[in-house]
Scaffold this active site. Structure first.
Site, PDB file in Angstrom:
ATOM      1  N   CYS A 104       6.666  18.048 -80.177  1.00 33.06           N
ATOM      2  CA  CYS A 104       7.436  17.053 -80.932  1.00 33.06           C
ATOM      3  C   CYS A 104       8.446  17.714 -81.858  1.00 33.06           C
ATOM      4  O   CYS A 104       9.626  17.374 -81.846  1.00 33.06           O
ATOM      5  CB  CYS A 104       6.486  16.152 -81.729  1.00 33.06           C
ATOM      6  SG  CYS A 104       7.353  15.060 -82.855  1.00 33.06           S
TER       7      CYS A 104
ATOM      8  N   CYS B 279      10.670  15.446 -79.629  1.00 34.82           N
ATOM      9  CA  CYS B 279      11.191  14.301 -80.392  1.00 34.82           C
ATOM     10  C   CYS B 279      12.233  14.675 -81.454  1.00 34.82           C
ATOM     11  O   CYS B 279      13.286  14.039 -81.533  1.00 34.82           O
ATOM     12  CB  CYS B 279      10.057  13.579 -81.106  1.00 34.82           C
ATOM     13  SG  CYS B 279       8.559  13.424 -80.147  1.00 34.82           S
TER      14      CYS B 279
ATOM     15  N   LYS C   4      15.453  16.438 -80.106  1.00 36.49           N
ATOM     16  CA  LYS C   4      16.073  15.424 -79.242  1.00 36.49           C
ATOM     17  C   LYS C   4      16.772  14.362 -80.076  1.00 36.49           C
ATOM     18  O   LYS C   4      17.927  14.007 -79.836  1.00 36.49           O
ATOM     19  CB  LYS C   4      14.987  14.817 -78.337  1.00 36.49           C
ATOM     20  CG  LYS C   4      15.398  13.758 -77.357  1.00 36.49           C
ATOM     21  CD  LYS C   4      15.489  12.345 -77.872  1.00 36.49           C
ATOM     22  CE  LYS C   4      14.276  11.785 -78.536  1.00 36.49           C
ATOM     23  NZ  LYS C   4      13.205  11.350 -77.653  1.00 36.49           N
TER      24      LYS C   4
ATOM     25  N   ALA D  47      -5.835  30.847 -77.865  1.00 34.89           N
ATOM     26  CA  ALA D  47      -7.290  30.714 -77.924  1.00 34.89           C
ATOM     27  C   ALA D  47      -7.806  30.112 -76.620  1.00 34.89           C
ATOM     28  O   ALA D  47      -7.164  29.219 -76.055  1.00 34.89           O
ATOM     29  CB  ALA D  47      -7.691  29.826 -79.095  1.00 34.89           C
TER      30      ALA D  47
ATOM     31  N   TYR E  96      11.781   8.660 -69.364  1.00 33.88           N
ATOM     32  CA  TYR E  96      12.273   8.777 -70.740  1.00 33.88           C
ATOM     33  C   TYR E  96      13.252   9.954 -70.884  1.00 33.88           C
ATOM     34  O   TYR E  96      14.348   9.804 -71.383  1.00 33.88           O
ATOM     35  CB  TYR E  96      11.128   9.132 -71.690  1.00 33.88           C
ATOM     36  CG  TYR E  96      10.163   8.091 -72.137  1.00 33.88           C
ATOM     37  CD1 TYR E  96      10.271   7.519 -73.398  1.00 33.88           C
ATOM     38  CD2 TYR E  96       9.090   7.719 -71.347  1.00 33.88           C
ATOM     39  CE1 TYR E  96       9.325   6.617 -73.867  1.00 33.88           C
ATOM     40  CE2 TYR E  96       8.145   6.811 -71.801  1.00 33.88           C
ATOM     41  CZ  TYR E  96       8.270   6.263 -73.063  1.00 33.88           C
ATOM     42  OH  TYR E  96       7.341   5.368 -73.525  1.00 33.88           O
TER      43      TYR E  96
ATOM     44  N   GLU F 183      17.220   9.677 -71.580  1.00 32.64           N
ATOM     45  CA  GLU F 183      17.677  10.049 -72.924  1.00 32.64           C
ATOM     46  C   GLU F 183      18.680  11.199 -72.848  1.00 32.64           C
ATOM     47  O   GLU F 183      19.742  11.156 -73.497  1.00 32.64           O
ATOM     48  CB  GLU F 183      16.475  10.446 -73.790  1.00 32.64           C
ATOM     49  CG  GLU F 183      15.600   9.262 -74.134  1.00 32.64           C
ATOM     50  CD  GLU F 183      14.425   9.583 -75.058  1.00 32.64           C
ATOM     51  OE1 GLU F 183      13.845   8.646 -75.602  1.00 32.64           O
ATOM     52  OE2 GLU F 183      14.088  10.782 -75.240  1.00 32.64           O
TER      53      GLU F 183
ATOM     54  N   ARG G 204      10.985   3.292 -64.692  1.00 29.68           N
ATOM     55  CA  ARG G 204       9.880   2.574 -64.040  1.00 29.68           C
ATOM     56  C   ARG G 204       8.776   2.291 -65.062  1.00 29.68           C
ATOM     57  O   ARG G 204       8.447   3.139 -65.879  1.00 29.68           O
ATOM     58  CB  ARG G 204       9.319   3.423 -62.890  1.00 29.68           C
ATOM     59  CG  ARG G 204       8.207   2.759 -62.112  1.00 29.68           C
ATOM     60  CD  ARG G 204       7.939   3.499 -60.810  1.00 29.68           C
ATOM     61  NE  ARG G 204       7.484   4.869 -61.015  1.00 29.68           N
ATOM     62  CZ  ARG G 204       6.232   5.216 -61.277  1.00 29.68           C
ATOM     63  NH1 ARG G 204       5.309   4.277 -61.400  1.00 29.68           N
ATOM     64  NH2 ARG G 204       5.894   6.489 -61.421  1.00 29.68           N
TER      65      ARG G 204
ATOM     66  N   HIS H 102      20.584 -13.144 -91.541  1.00 31.55           N
ATOM     67  CA  HIS H 102      21.900 -13.387 -90.972  1.00 31.55           C
ATOM     68  C   HIS H 102      22.986 -12.632 -91.722  1.00 31.55           C
ATOM     69  O   HIS H 102      22.909 -12.549 -92.953  1.00 31.55           O
ATOM     70  CB  HIS H 102      22.192 -14.893 -91.038  1.00 31.55           C
ATOM     71  CG  HIS H 102      23.448 -15.284 -90.360  1.00 31.55           C
ATOM     72  ND1 HIS H 102      23.602 -15.228 -88.992  1.00 31.55           N
ATOM     73  CD2 HIS H 102      24.634 -15.707 -90.869  1.00 31.55           C
ATOM     74  CE1 HIS H 102      24.826 -15.631 -88.689  1.00 31.55           C
ATOM     75  NE2 HIS H 102      25.474 -15.921 -89.803  1.00 31.55           N
TER      76      HIS H 102
ATOM     77  N   GLU I 148      18.160 -11.194 -85.573  1.00 29.05           N
ATOM     78  CA  GLU I 148      17.828 -12.580 -85.924  1.00 29.05           C
ATOM     79  C   GLU I 148      17.577 -13.415 -84.671  1.00 29.05           C
ATOM     80  O   GLU I 148      16.863 -14.417 -84.701  1.00 29.05           O
ATOM     81  CB  GLU I 148      18.925 -13.226 -86.783  1.00 29.05           C
ATOM     82  CG  GLU I 148      20.242 -13.469 -86.081  1.00 29.05           C
ATOM     83  CD  GLU I 148      21.281 -14.116 -87.009  1.00 29.05           C
ATOM     84  OE1 GLU I 148      21.027 -15.235 -87.481  1.00 29.05           O
ATOM     85  OE2 GLU I 148      22.338 -13.495 -87.241  1.00 29.05           O
TER      86      GLU I 148
HETATM   87  P1  NDP Z   1       8.185  10.419 -66.897  1.00 23.80           P
HETATM   88  O1  NDP Z   1       6.871  10.465 -66.224  1.00 23.80           O
HETATM   89  O2  NDP Z   1       8.524   9.330 -67.841  1.00 23.80           O
HETATM   90  O3  NDP Z   1       9.327  10.473 -65.793  1.00 23.80           O
HETATM   91  C1  NDP Z   1       9.339  11.397 -64.753  1.00 23.80           C
HETATM   92  C2  NDP Z   1      10.453  11.014 -63.810  1.00 23.80           C
HETATM   93  O4  NDP Z   1      10.612  12.011 -62.812  1.00 23.80           O
HETATM   94  C3  NDP Z   1      10.155   9.717 -63.079  1.00 23.80           C
HETATM   95  O5  NDP Z   1      11.375   9.020 -62.969  1.00 23.80           O
HETATM   96  C4  NDP Z   1       9.652  10.181 -61.721  1.00 23.80           C
HETATM   97  O6  NDP Z   1       9.915   9.284 -60.699  1.00 23.80           O
HETATM   98  C5  NDP Z   1      10.508  11.424 -61.533  1.00 23.80           C
HETATM   99  N1  NDP Z   1       9.893  12.411 -60.646  1.00 23.80           N
HETATM  100  C6  NDP Z   1       8.644  12.925 -60.732  1.00 23.80           C
HETATM  101  N2  NDP Z   1       8.448  13.839 -59.762  1.00 23.80           N
HETATM  102  C7  NDP Z   1       9.608  13.902 -59.063  1.00 23.80           C
HETATM  103  C8  NDP Z   1      10.025  14.655 -57.932  1.00 23.80           C
HETATM  104  N3  NDP Z   1       9.210  15.531 -57.337  1.00 23.80           N
HETATM  105  N4  NDP Z   1      11.278  14.470 -57.453  1.00 23.80           N
HETATM  106  C9  NDP Z   1      12.104  13.578 -58.052  1.00 23.80           C
HETATM  107  N5  NDP Z   1      11.769  12.837 -59.122  1.00 23.80           N
HETATM  108  C10 NDP Z   1      10.528  12.997 -59.619  1.00 23.80           C
HETATM  109  O7  NDP Z   1       8.294  11.849 -67.573  1.00 23.80           O
HETATM  110  P2  NDP Z   1       9.278  12.456 -68.650  1.00 23.80           P
HETATM  111  O8  NDP Z   1       9.277  13.896 -68.339  1.00 23.80           O
HETATM  112  O9  NDP Z   1      10.572  11.732 -68.708  1.00 23.80           O
HETATM  113  O10 NDP Z   1       8.511  12.180 -70.001  1.00 23.80           O
HETATM  114  C11 NDP Z   1       7.152  12.594 -70.151  1.00 23.80           C
HETATM  115  C12 NDP Z   1       6.465  11.783 -71.197  1.00 23.80           C
HETATM  116  O11 NDP Z   1       6.932  12.179 -72.464  1.00 23.80           O
HETATM  117  C13 NDP Z   1       6.734  10.298 -71.139  1.00 23.80           C
HETATM  118  O12 NDP Z   1       5.868   9.646 -70.265  1.00 23.80           O
HETATM  119  C14 NDP Z   1       6.556   9.873 -72.541  1.00 23.80           C
HETATM  120  O13 NDP Z   1       5.208   9.552 -72.738  1.00 23.80           O
HETATM  121  C15 NDP Z   1       6.928  11.094 -73.340  1.00 23.80           C
HETATM  122  N6  NDP Z   1       8.265  10.947 -73.947  1.00 23.80           N
HETATM  123  C16 NDP Z   1       8.469   9.944 -74.839  1.00 23.80           C
HETATM  124  C17 NDP Z   1       9.694   9.774 -75.417  1.00 23.80           C
HETATM  125  C18 NDP Z   1       9.901   8.660 -76.375  1.00 23.80           C
HETATM  126  O14 NDP Z   1       8.931   8.105 -76.867  1.00 23.80           O
HETATM  127  N7  NDP Z   1      11.138   8.272 -76.649  1.00 23.80           N
HETATM  128  C19 NDP Z   1      10.818  10.656 -75.105  1.00 23.80           C
HETATM  129  C20 NDP Z   1      10.504  11.654 -74.141  1.00 23.80           C
HETATM  130  C21 NDP Z   1       9.267  11.789 -73.595  1.00 23.80           C
HETATM  131  P3  NDP Z   1       8.949   8.014 -60.396  1.00 23.80           P
HETATM  132  O15 NDP Z   1       9.295   6.973 -61.400  1.00 23.80           O
HETATM  133  O16 NDP Z   1       9.326   7.625 -59.008  1.00 23.80           O
HETATM  134  O17 NDP Z   1       7.553   8.527 -60.505  1.00 23.80           O
END
Ligand code: NDP
Length: 480
Positions: A44, A49, A52, A116, A179, A183, A206, A463, A468
């Site tokens: 983070c 986070c 980013k 560790a 995500y 982002e 998704r 407002h 709102e």
């Molecule tokens: P995600 O799991 O959200 O997304 C991974 C993406 O990569 C999906 O679109 C997936 O497709 C795609 N993917 C996976 N494997 C392949 C592949 N072999 N070839 C092509 N595409 C692929 O992971 P992130 O790395 O974006 O984020 C990890 C986690 O970190 C999040 O789940 C979230 O919990 C946390 N996070 C939170 C944030 C926030 O709160 N703002 C910001 C950043 C991270 P498909 O959908 O088809 O599986």
């Protein structure tokens, strides 16, 4: 006198581990140690986070001069200076890491700058060669980005690499639709990088509400991000290698400079063949294809703790593994991978183990935000999930906010409530708007309290604001 060196040994100095260690030591007087092999603050603070979000802020200034001009300011466009920003960013991260170290020290936690691993149910082995015993061991080792399993995947960078770049690429191909992919597509576009994004599925983000993700995809394309769904990489090589030449020629307007002789990370540009048959050259490729738990080589198997799917450490609702003295929290357990959730899990662990108050972790109705441009804030069920569960009413409105309508910008916002027909409870709230992350934190309280649609209606609008609309939607757009 305890038979152990410590009451608690925490492995991992990220958000969850640090919070558990300092609350256990500071509030219960437990004797606590923590080992961190890298930088304090974890994903983070150091490579997630925090940096980013600072990059999000930096990227949002891109459109401000044009907007300011439309509001009457005499202001010129400027250039983004990555080196200046990165220097300041590094200074800020150094400061925050120091804050984390001080918090631990101030709570009386002994720290080890070492890796560790577990030797047995009560013993931790440090990379310095020392061994320490503890009544309880808490694993909070987090996760790491993963590249897809394909030839030459090492040519692409991952999110950890972004913050260390000497210069920003001129063009980037981002692979993924989650995500991080979305982002960084917005961030890098905002910083002046030509961004192409490949997502293998039908629509990005998704798992989020369909209408909200559709609006974000449209906004990203509208801003100039070249987003291709149903697309991924089938082959990639460094430009200038015989293998890349054999792939065929990329369009001339694609970035081409530097002719590396061998394939190395970051030695770009990279020639990519996509599933749609196109051949393109990119200055850099960025894999945002998910994260995996950091559970490798921790000594878990010897204790009989077999990591589950994707390497996640399996725990019960109290974050306890099948070895009673060993607990795990945060991304290494792959439950809900968000910083505030890891912190909650750490607090619940301390409450359970050190305060004698068994506290299961509450993973229901967690609000979260995606820092795309515009942002999305979300809590509860999507329209699609709710409709599977019961009969619902959907209240939603999409409009151009006042600030942007004034300058004739196309940006639209979305406010949406999913309401149970049976008991009027608001099952989900989805907001796509500038500042949606801030808005959903507050809406999240109401939803968590079980507010009904009528509770929202009883609340007087503030407002003129965008939010709102969340209390002024009178008629359902549809029922399902
Ligand atoms: P995600 O799991 O959200 O997304 C991974 C993406 O990569 C999906 O679109 C997936 O497709 C795609 N993917 C996976 N494997 C392949 C592949 N072999 N070839 C092509 N595409 C692929 O992971 P992130 O790395 O974006 O984020 C990890 C986690 O970190 C999040 O789940 C979230 O919990 C946390 N996070 C939170 C944030 C926030 O709160 N703002 C910001 C950043 C991270 P498909 O959908 O088809 O599986």
């Amino acid at each position: 006198m305890s038979a152990f060196d410590y009451d608690l040994f925490v492995i991992g100095g990220g958000s969850g581990g640090v919070r558990a260690a300092r609350v256990a030591a500071g509030e219960t007087g437990a004797k606590v140690a923590l080992a961190e092999e890298d930088r304090y603050g974890g994903t983070c603070v150091i490579r997630g986070c925090v940096p980013k979000k600072l990059m999000v802020f930096a990227s949002e200034y891109r459109d401000m001069p044009a907007t300011a001009r439309a509001y009457g300011w005499d202001i010129a466009d400027g250039q983004f200076d990555w080196t200046a920003f990165r220097t300041k960013l590094n200074t800020e991260l150094d400061r925050l890491e120091e804050v984390y170290r001080k918090l631990l020290k101030g709570s009386g936690v002994e720290t080890f700058d070492a890796r560790a691993t577990l030797k047995d149910a009560h013993t931790v082995k440090l990379s310095t060669g020392e061994e320490k015993t503890a009544k309880h061991i808490l694993i909070a080792t987090g996760g790491r980005p993963q590249r897809p399993d394909m030839p030459n995947a090492h040519l692409g960078m991952v999110s950890d690499d972004i913050f260390h770049l000497d210069k920003l690429p001129k063009s980037v191909l981002i692979v993924g639709g989650g995500y991080i992919a979305c982002e960084f597509a917005c961030i890098l576009h905002g910083l002046g990088v030509k961004v192409t994004q490949f997502y293998r599925g039908a629509q990005i983000l998704r798992g989020f509400d369909d209408e909200a993700r559709g609006l974000i995809a449209d906004a990203m394309k509208g801003r100039g991000i070249d987003l291709h769904t149903g697309t991924t990489i089938v082959e990639m090589h460094c430009v200038g290698t015989p293998e890349a030449d054999a792939m065929g020629e990329a369009p001339v307007d694609d970035v081409q400079y530097g002719q590396p002789e061998q394939e190395e990370i970051g030695s770009g540009p990279v020639r990519v063949k996509a599933t749609n048959g196109t051949i393109r050259d990119f200055d850099a490729v960025f894999f945002a294809t998910g994260r995996v738990p950091n559970s490798d080589d921790l000594g878990l198997e010897a204790l009989g703790i077999e990591p589950g799917r994707n390497g996640a450490i399996e725990v019960d609702e109290y974050s306890q593994t099948k070895v009673p003295s060993v607990y795990a929290i945060g991304d290494v357990t792959n439950r809900v991978n968000l910083t505030p959730v890891a912190i909650r899990e750490g607090m619940a662990f301390v409450e359970t183990v050190f305060k004698g108050n068994p506290t299961p972790v509450d993973h229901e109705l967690i609000p979260s935000a995606v820092f795309t441009q515009p942002e999305m804030g979300t809590v509860g069920l999507t329209e699609e999930q709710a409709a599977e569960q019961e009969e619902i009413e959907v209240y939603c409105t999409s409009f151009r906010p006042m600030q942007m309508a004034f300058v004739d910008a196309p940006d639209r916002v979305l406010m949406k409530l999913i309401v149970s027909k049976a008991n009027r409870t608001v099952l989900g709230c989805h907001i796509v708007a500038p500042g949606a992350g801030e808005m959903i934190q507050l809406a999240g309280i109401a939803v968590k309290m079980g507010a009904t649609k009528e509770d929202f209606d009883r609340t007087v609008a503030v407002h003129p604001t965008m939010s709102e609309e969340i209390v002024t939607m009178r008629n359902p757009a549809r029922t399902r």
